[in-house]
Design a protein around this motif. Sequence first.
Motif, PDB file in Angstrom:
ATOM      1  N   GLU A 117     -44.070 -52.649 -59.210  1.00  0.00           N
ATOM      2  CA  GLU A 117     -45.087 -53.648 -59.518  1.00  0.00           C
ATOM      3  C   GLU A 117     -44.447 -54.847 -60.200  1.00  0.00           C
ATOM      4  N   CYS A 163     -47.099 -55.302 -55.505  1.00  0.00           N
ATOM      5  CA  CYS A 163     -46.470 -53.980 -55.458  1.00  0.00           C
ATOM      6  C   CYS A 163     -45.652 -53.916 -54.175  1.00  0.00           C
ATOM      7  N   TRP A 202     -54.775 -49.236 -56.896  1.00  0.00           N
ATOM      8  CA  TRP A 202     -54.384 -49.823 -58.176  1.00  0.00           C
ATOM      9  C   TRP A 202     -55.132 -49.064 -59.273  1.00  0.00           C
ATOM     10  N   CYS A 207     -49.559 -49.304 -59.258  1.00  0.00           N
ATOM     11  CA  CYS A 207     -49.933 -49.139 -57.859  1.00  0.00           C
ATOM     12  C   CYS A 207     -49.499 -47.747 -57.406  1.00  0.00           C
TER      13      CYS A 207
END
Length: 125
Positions: free
Chosen positions: A6, A22, A36, A96
Motif C-alpha cells: 500500500e 495497492c 480495503w 489492502c
Amino acid sequence: QVQLVESGGGVVQAGGSLRLSCAASGRAISAYTMGWFRQAPGKEREIVAAISWTGLTTYYATSVKGRFTSSRDNAKNTVHLQMNSLKPEDTAVYYCATTLTNMRFGIRSEDYAYWGQGTQVTVSS
C-alpha cells in the motif's frame, strides 16, 4: 508468493482527500476480489470497501459510503481507494487484501488470504 504494498497514506486535515494505492505482485489480481480494511487504535479491524474482479460489484461500509471510491486497474495489477471528505474518525491503518478464492466476492476478513503491510492515515480536526 503474493505481495501487496500500500501507498498514499499520510496526514490530512478534516475535509481533505487522500488516494491510497495497492500494488500486487506474485499474482494477477484480475480474477480476485480486492478489499480495503482499516484498524484504528483499540478497535477491531473493519472492512472499508471491496471491489470484485471485474470492478462491476462494489461494497462500502456505511461509514464511508458516498465519500470513498474503490477502483482497480487489472492491467497494472493495482487497486486504489479514493477517500474524500475525510473525518477524524477515518484515522487508522489501512490495509489492502486479496481473496483466497478467485471469482468470489467477500466482505469478511476470513475471505481474504493475503494482506499488505498497511499505510497510516491520520485525519486532524
